[in-house]
Design a protein around this motif. Structure first.
Motif, PDB file in Angstrom:
ATOM      1  N   LEU A 138      37.960 -29.750  18.542  1.00 18.34           N
ATOM      2  CA  LEU A 138      38.272 -30.942  19.337  1.00 18.34           C
ATOM      3  C   LEU A 138      38.334 -30.609  20.825  1.00 18.34           C
ATOM      4  N   ARG A 139      38.926 -29.475  21.149  1.00 13.38           N
ATOM      5  CA  ARG A 139      39.030 -29.071  22.548  1.00 13.38           C
ATOM      6  C   ARG A 139      37.648 -28.860  23.145  1.00 13.38           C
ATOM      7  N   ALA A 140      36.777 -28.214  22.367  1.00  9.76           N
ATOM      8  CA  ALA A 140      35.443 -27.940  22.881  1.00  9.76           C
ATOM      9  C   ALA A 140      34.649 -29.233  23.067  1.00  9.76           C
ATOM     10  N   ILE A 141      34.793 -30.163  22.126  1.00 12.63           N
ATOM     11  CA  ILE A 141      34.103 -31.449  22.264  1.00 12.63           C
ATOM     12  C   ILE A 141      34.608 -32.171  23.514  1.00 12.63           C
ATOM     13  N   ALA A 142      35.918 -32.105  23.730  1.00 12.54           N
ATOM     14  CA  ALA A 142      36.491 -32.776  24.895  1.00 12.54           C
ATOM     15  C   ALA A 142      35.956 -32.145  26.175  1.00 12.54           C
ATOM     16  N   LEU A 143      35.866 -30.825  26.203  1.00  7.84           N
ATOM     17  CA  LEU A 143      35.359 -30.143  27.384  1.00  7.84           C
ATOM     18  C   LEU A 143      33.922 -30.544  27.651  1.00  7.84           C
ATOM     19  N   LEU A 188      41.351 -43.105  26.761  1.00 11.54           N
ATOM     20  CA  LEU A 188      41.842 -44.211  27.587  1.00 11.54           C
ATOM     21  C   LEU A 188      41.162 -44.184  28.947  1.00 11.54           C
ATOM     22  N   TYR A 189      40.979 -42.979  29.487  1.00  8.59           N
ATOM     23  CA  TYR A 189      40.288 -42.869  30.776  1.00  8.59           C
ATOM     24  C   TYR A 189      38.902 -43.492  30.684  1.00  8.59           C
ATOM     25  N   SER A 190      38.172 -43.101  29.649  1.00  6.23           N
ATOM     26  CA  SER A 190      36.811 -43.605  29.520  1.00  6.23           C
ATOM     27  C   SER A 190      36.776 -45.100  29.298  1.00  6.23           C
ATOM     28  N   THR A 207      50.717 -37.017  33.044  1.00  7.46           N
ATOM     29  CA  THR A 207      50.203 -35.670  32.807  1.00  7.46           C
ATOM     30  C   THR A 207      48.845 -35.389  33.428  1.00  7.46           C
ATOM     31  N   MET A 208      48.100 -36.430  33.802  1.00  8.46           N
ATOM     32  CA  MET A 208      46.743 -36.226  34.337  1.00  8.46           C
ATOM     33  C   MET A 208      45.959 -35.338  33.378  1.00  8.46           C
ATOM     34  N   PRO A 209      45.617 -35.873  32.194  1.00  7.05           N
ATOM     35  CA  PRO A 209      45.117 -35.035  31.109  1.00  7.05           C
ATOM     36  C   PRO A 209      43.738 -34.424  31.349  1.00  7.05           C
ATOM     37  N   SER A 210      43.526 -33.287  30.761  1.00  3.86           N
ATOM     38  CA  SER A 210      42.205 -32.675  30.707  1.00  3.86           C
ATOM     39  C   SER A 210      42.063 -32.081  29.313  1.00  3.86           C
ATOM     40  N   TYR A 211      40.908 -31.461  29.057  1.00  3.63           N
ATOM     41  CA  TYR A 211      40.639 -31.005  27.690  1.00  3.63           C
ATOM     42  C   TYR A 211      41.674 -30.017  27.171  1.00  3.63           C
ATOM     43  N   GLY A 212      42.337 -29.298  28.094  1.00  2.24           N
ATOM     44  CA  GLY A 212      43.221 -28.221  27.658  1.00  2.24           C
ATOM     45  C   GLY A 212      44.668 -28.614  27.436  1.00  2.24           C
ATOM     46  N   ILE A 213      45.002 -29.861  27.682  1.00  2.00           N
ATOM     47  CA  ILE A 213      46.408 -30.213  27.685  1.00  2.00           C
ATOM     48  C   ILE A 213      47.003 -30.188  26.278  1.00  2.00           C
ATOM     49  N   GLY A 214      46.152 -30.277  25.275  1.00  2.00           N
ATOM     50  CA  GLY A 214      46.645 -30.279  23.906  1.00  2.00           C
ATOM     51  C   GLY A 214      47.376 -29.001  23.532  1.00  2.00           C
ATOM     52  N   THR A 215      46.953 -27.881  24.130  1.00  2.00           N
ATOM     53  CA  THR A 215      47.585 -26.605  23.788  1.00  2.00           C
ATOM     54  C   THR A 215      49.063 -26.609  24.117  1.00  2.00           C
ATOM     55  N   MET A 216      49.371 -26.978  25.355  1.00  2.00           N
ATOM     56  CA  MET A 216      50.768 -26.980  25.784  1.00  2.00           C
ATOM     57  C   MET A 216      51.562 -28.009  24.972  1.00  2.00           C
ATOM     58  N   SER A 227      32.440 -33.324  26.675  1.00  2.00           N
ATOM     59  CA  SER A 227      32.277 -34.738  27.025  1.00  2.00           C
ATOM     60  C   SER A 227      32.892 -35.114  28.358  1.00  2.00           C
ATOM     61  N   TRP A 228      34.053 -34.552  28.670  1.00  2.00           N
ATOM     62  CA  TRP A 228      34.745 -34.998  29.876  1.00  2.00           C
ATOM     63  C   TRP A 228      34.795 -33.961  30.988  1.00  2.00           C
ATOM     64  N   GLY A 229      34.265 -32.765  30.743  1.00  2.00           N
ATOM     65  CA  GLY A 229      34.325 -31.746  31.782  1.00  2.00           C
ATOM     66  C   GLY A 229      35.704 -31.124  31.862  1.00  2.00           C
ATOM     67  N   SER A 230      35.882 -30.243  32.849  1.00  2.00           N
ATOM     68  CA  SER A 230      37.114 -29.485  32.887  1.00  2.00           C
ATOM     69  C   SER A 230      38.157 -30.042  33.834  1.00  2.00           C
ATOM     70  N   ASN A 231      37.775 -31.043  34.641  1.00  2.00           N
ATOM     71  CA  ASN A 231      38.731 -31.525  35.626  1.00  2.00           C
ATOM     72  C   ASN A 231      39.782 -32.445  35.037  1.00  2.00           C
ATOM     73  N   PRO A 232      41.001 -32.414  35.603  1.00  2.00           N
ATOM     74  CA  PRO A 232      42.023 -33.348  35.144  1.00  2.00           C
ATOM     75  C   PRO A 232      41.616 -34.774  35.537  1.00  2.00           C
ATOM     76  N   LEU A 233      42.032 -35.743  34.733  1.00  2.00           N
ATOM     77  CA  LEU A 233      41.591 -37.108  34.969  1.00  2.00           C
ATOM     78  C   LEU A 233      42.721 -37.993  35.464  1.00  2.00           C
ATOM     79  N   PRO A 234      42.431 -38.811  36.479  1.00  2.00           N
ATOM     80  CA  PRO A 234      43.463 -39.694  36.998  1.00  2.00           C
ATOM     81  C   PRO A 234      43.506 -40.992  36.209  1.00  2.00           C
ATOM     82  N   ILE A 235      44.675 -41.383  35.771  1.00  2.00           N
ATOM     83  CA  ILE A 235      44.825 -42.651  35.053  1.00  2.00           C
ATOM     84  C   ILE A 235      45.955 -43.415  35.717  1.00  2.00           C
TER      85      ILE A 235
END
Lengths: 328, 353, 392
Positions: A140-145, A84-86, A245-254, A147-155
């Motif tokens: 999936l997590r690695a692909i997200a990292l 959605l961010y992209s 949540t300001m999602p980033s690649y790692g949010i799926g774990t939690m 493609s989008w980097g490690s920073n949280p994204l503002p939406i």
């Protein structure tokens, strides 16, 4: 196999009402002791609880159809938010369009995985299924990292950030979106599994695959639909919660861990159970977090896992689930 | 299913191979690189402790655990706390206590949790692992989020294992001892009981095998092995923090068991060594391929992508793991070769030679 | 009998293959030694994993520094090479990396790492091999007690806390505060430091709450804080927590001042918090607002040049992490002018560094101080409509 169906339903109803009563009591206590502060805790608990519920529904749908625990369920939500961010924040598409596109993409990913991995591995051991879905989540997590980097994204929030007050507590519009979406999801899922032929067929396939295939229900199609549905719901959930949540690649774990605790609490494979489990978990977390003295607030994370172990040891079928037979 | 005898001769062959490693590494031209290969092998050996135990639990006893990093951590923290709080505390005793405490934890958790099966057991062990991690992170005695620094090097009888090379021999000798122990267990009555309960718990029960007790024994043993590995890890890295004992490590151990090959005790070594070296090999690859574009040249980004892919691909094509899969591949190949030979001989015969 | 032999064979084959492959890869990876031997400095940075936002700018700075030094003729006629390894934010990989740099690449000194955990894992090896290690991490434990071989470039958490306390007392003139901190190492470290130092400055901590790094809603903790007599809220954590907190505060109508940590000294925070982030104050290195550095000083000159060159090379503004990386490289290469590549001498020379103008500040080390900077190298910054202004 327990054929005493009437007793089962009565027992389940008892548990359901027991839970409702417990939660109502908890809410009443909290609000009376802590006033509007307590009400804020409850609202916060319902917000995060709804988030957990949405992820839990996905887990339950897949487990019900394929007896597989999808360790990548949280990643579906993560991808929804990041896509959605992209699509919207970066590329400027309007939110409904971005929503639809993101959900479609993630659904295709989920369906693709089901066809290549799950379908191929049906009947294999528990360990194999666990490792393959874990591998999928890592991938999936690695692909997200990447493609989008490690920073949280503002939406941006869908309807602005002006807080809405009532009874001394407050919410922001996005919370209302989350509640609304959860309610709609619950209704849709219920209708799907109880009023449509496809849904009822899937339930039949889950309960007794041989009998179901004899009457023409395809277990393979059932599995595919389950995965596609879980991916779609997961992605949609991820989008709705993204501004919060300001999602980033790692949010799926939690999300995955909490969602799955909620699913087990409510009864793995039981969609209404997933919702009940999520809300109960969320409210318990926030009320405990509020009630605990300062030094211990770090332990509230452990609460979810403690609940998980207690449920598994004392009542593995969860609040609303049916006791499973012993596999020989 | 796991087969009958495993020869001790194989153990000797593998042991010799591994102990000659520091020399082999020196033979590679143009480098004094055996220190970091040795460094990596020490880590592989340390992980092997946990993997051997887990292999026994998963491959032979047919259980599953997603929380073994907790036992690894209990071993590490026990020895770290004892040896840093009491300067006189002998490190070998710390390691022993670490393994013991991990075993006790295994017993306490195992008894209630092993009543569950399959997916539910996996979830329960995962929850236990997470609770342990949170405890490591929150508690004052474990140094909280920062962890414990200045852990003394491992020493025994006045001899200090302060260098990578010394630790290499220490760890791998212990690994070989563990392998010996495990092979013994597998070939004994206990091993047969475990295999019986793996094929069918109900049948084993009907035959008079006390399934509960054997499951617990296997679980506790795997916890002890993991605790031993963790304790040595603490003395090797000389610094530990909770991040080293997270779910990712539990998953790594299980992955090493599965990819190495379940139902075959060698699978533990193959899994531990290959999955410790693989990320490093991938990261080093760009040096082989000249002229890569900037985004592609940094393989650090790929390692996790490839790791995830590897897991999925392995489960789809070789779910029994490398040792079993390759053994089958080799015997299939040998069978084809034999068939070919027979056909040639038959043709020769029919031509009257 | 036959069966077992067949089973051992593939195992030995697999093991042999793996080891040969690894050896071959490492063998090919070894750099060729030229006659004009370059001065090699190792660097272990977190280029991937959770600390990648710290390590990646540090790497870019080192590459830039390397280019500049070599363009000017190198050090004493020798080229300088930074051999950079990624520790993937994992302490185990950090110790493997430093072992490899010291023994395989024979570096004179090592920079590393970006985070506290990975730095602490490298320290025992640096100490054992007697190689100086200059880190870019802020954890207090790294230099307390002072380790002969370990130095650092960023300002410490205690310096940041001191700055915050100064601000609370002199600017806000408050005596009661609440702390809300992340449960991770950074948050806990800062909160502990603040709890210890505040009473000494006449500031009372009325309550201390924490939140998980992955929590998405902190209203529970904030309502508890609202019920206390706290006059200001100190939030210690890394993104996105503090941004979520600013939004929650807006939601709940909490108006007390928000004082953050240097964890939000980046544009990311402004993006995430949006308008809710206006008015937030935090401590940071002066390079964030170069005009806060005296105009005619060496320091100002270095910062202006650095910002210009970094922007030209990477098309992005450097952040404080880029500055820490640059400083680490600068300190070592400066000491190399005297000590060349002798490891023991290099360490002593680094320790003798005096008034060296870098990016984070002006560095002076001594046998009892391996931190290099002090609290005056920091300023308080305010977020004002998406931009930073200095708080005097």
């Amino acid at each position: 196999m327990n054929l005493n169906l009437k007793e089962n339903t009565t027992e389940r109803n008892r548990v359901l009402w027991g839970t409702v009563a417990f939660v109502a009591l908890l809410i009443a206590l909290t609000v009376s002791i802590k006033g509007s502060t307590g009400l804020q805790w409850i609202l916060s608990g319902l917000t995060v609880g709804s988030i957990y519920s949405l992820v839990a529904i996905g887990f339950s749908i897949i487990y019900a159809s394929t007896r597989v625990i999808n360790f990548a369920q949280g990643e579906f939500s993560m991808l929804g938010g990041l896509l959605l961010y992209s699509l919207c924040t970066k590329a400027g598409l309007p939110v409904p369009v971005g929503f639809l596109l993101a959900v479609i993409i993630v659904t295709l990913i989920g369906a693709g995985f089901e066809r290549t991995a799950i379908h191929h591995l049906r009947g294999q051991s528990v360990i194999t299924m666990i490792i393959v879905t874990i591998g999928f989540s890592i991938f999936l997590r690695a692909i997200a990292l990447w493609s989008w980097g490690s920073n949280p994204l503002p939406i941006a929030s869908f309807s602005g950030d002006k807080s809405v007050r009532f009874l001394g507590a407050s919410l922001v519009p996005q919370n209302l979106w989350v509640f609304g979406f959860t309610a709609v999801m619950v209704i849709l899922v219920f209708l799907f599994f109880n009023r449509t032929l496809v849904g009822k067929g899937m339930r039949a396939a889950a309960a007794n695959p041989d009998a179901a295939s004899m009457v023409g229900v395809s277990t393979s199609m059932s599995s595919l639909i389950a995965w596609a549905l879980a991916a779609a719901i997961g992605a949609a959930a991820g989008i709705i919660i993204a501004p919060i949540t300001m999602p980033s690649y790692g949010i799926g774990t939690m999300l995955g861990l909490k969602g799955f605790t909620a699913a087990v609490l409510g009864g793995l494979g039981n969609a209404p159970g997933a919702v009940v489990g999520g809300l109960v978990l969320g409210v318990l977390e926030k009320v405990a977090g509020g009630a605990l003295p300062q030094g211990y607030s770090g332990y509230t994370d452990a609460l979810a896992f403690l609940i998980l172990i207690l449920v598994l040891l004392l009542r593995p079928q969860g609040l609303l689930g049916k006791p499973e037979g012993i596999k020989v | 299913m796991p087969g009958p005898t495993v020869s001790y001769r194989n153990l000797l062959v593998v042991a010799a191979f591994i102990f000659l490693l520091p020399i082999w590494a020196r033979l590679v031209p143009g480098s004094a690189l055996h220190f970091d290969i040795v460094n990596l092998m020490v880590l592989a050996g340390i992980y092997a402790f946990a993997v051997i135990g887990l292999n026994l639990l998963v491959g032979y006893a047919g259980q599953v655990s997603l929380g073994h990093a907790a036992f690894f951590g209990i071993g590490a923290y026990t020895t770290a706390i004892l040896c840093t709080r009491f300067a006189w505390f002998p490190t070998w005793l710390g390691v022993l206590f670490g393994a013991l405490l991990a075993g006790v934890a295994g017993l306490l958790i195992g008894i209630p949790v092993l009543r569950l099966k399959g997916n539910y057991l996996a979830i329960a062990t995962l929850a236990f692992g997470e609770i342990s991690y949170i405890f490591f992170r929150q508690s004052g005695i474990t140094g909280g989020t920062v962890g414990i620094t200045r852990i003394p090097p491992f020493s025994m009888f006045g001899f200090s294992f302060d260098s990578d090379l010394r630790f290499f021999f220490l760890v791998w000798i212990c690994v070989m001892v563990l392998m010996l122990l495990t092979i013994n267990i597998i070939q004994s009555r206990v091993g047969r009981a475990l295999r019986a309960l793996h094929s069918s718990e109900v049948a084993a029960d009907a035959m008079g095998v006390n399934t509960g007790r054997y499951k617990t024994k296997a679980f506790v043993l795997s916890a002890v092995f993991a605790g031993l590995g963790g304790a040595l890890f603490a003395h090797f890295q000389r610094y530990i923090n909770p991040e080293s004992f997270m779910l990712t490590i539990s998953i790594l151990f299980l992955t090493m068991v599965v990819i190495g090959g379940m139902g075959n005790i060698w699978g533990a070594l193959v899994g531990a060594i290959s999955l410790t070296f693989l990320p490093e090999v991938i990261r080093a690859l760009p040096q082989w391929i000249p002229g890569l574009p900037e985004g592609l040249a940094n393989f650090n980004n790929y390692v996790l992508v490839l790791y995830g892919l590897l897991l999925m691909v392995f489960m789809i094509f070789m779910p029994q793991g490398m040792t079993v899969g390759l053994a089958r591949g080799v015997s299939y190949g040998e069978m084809q070769a034999k068939r070919l030979k027979d056909r040639i001989r038959a043709r020769k015969f029919s031509r009257g030679e | 009998m036959l069966k077992t032999r067949m089973r051992a064979k593939p195992v030995v084959v697999v093991l042999a293959l793996l080891l040969v492959l690894s050896l071959a890869v490492y063998g090919c990876g070894k750099k060729k030694i030229t006659s004009e031997e370059p001065y090699k400095i190792g660097a272990v940075l977190s280029l991937s994993g959770p600390n990648a936002p710290l390590g990646q700018p540090e790497e870019r700075s080192l590459k830039l520094l390397q280019k500049q030094i070599n363009a000017e003729g190198g050090i004493n006629g020798h080229r300088v090479t930074f051999i950079i390894e990624d520790d993937m934010s994992d302490p185990a990989k950090a110790s493997t990396a430093i072992a490899k740099l010291i023994t395989q690449d024979n570096v004179a000194a090592v920079i590393g790492s970006s985070g506290t955990g990975t730095t602490l894992a490298m320290a025992p090896i640096a100490e054992r091999e007697k190689v100086a290690q200059v880190c870019c991490a802020a954890g207090t434990k790294i230099t307390q007690p002072v380790n002969k071989w370990i130095f650092r470039t960023p300002p410490t958490d205690s310096m940041a806390i001191e700055k915050v306390l100064q601000y609370l007392k002199s600017n806000l003139k408050v005596s009661k505060i609440a702390i809300l901190h992340d449960a991770n190492a950074f948050g806990v470290g800062g909160a502990d430091e603040l709890t210890a130092k505040a009473p000494g400055k006449g500031v009372e901590i009325v309550t201390r709450e924490s939140y998980g790094s992955t929590d998405v809603d902190m209203t529970t903790q904030l309502t508890k804080i609202k019920d206390t007599p706290a006059q200001a809220l100190v939030v210690w954590g890394t993104n996105p927590g503090p941004a979520i907190i600013t939004k929650n505060m807006q939601q709940l109508g909490i108006k007390i001042p928000f004082v953050g940590s240097h964890g939000i000294a980046n544009k990311k925070f402004i993006e995430l918090a949006g308008p809710a982030g206006n008015g937030v104050v935090f401590p940071a290195g002066r390079m964030l607002i170069p005009s806060s550095i005296p105009a005619d000083s060496e320091w100002r000159k270095s910062v202006d040049e650095f910002i210009k060159d970094y922007k030209a090379a990477y098309n992005a503004d450097p952040d404080t992490f880029a500055g820490h990386g640059w400083d680490a490289g600068l300190i070592i290469t400066d000491a190399m002018k005297t000590a060349n590549t002798d490891r023991v001498q290099l360490r002593s020379q680094i320790e003798k560094t005096k008034d060296l103008a870098g990016i984070g500040g002006v560095f002076t080390y001594s046998p009892t101080n391996h931190d290099g900077l002090d609290v005056n190298d920091l300023i308080m910054v305010k977020v004002d409509n998406g931009a930073w202004t200095e708080v005097k």
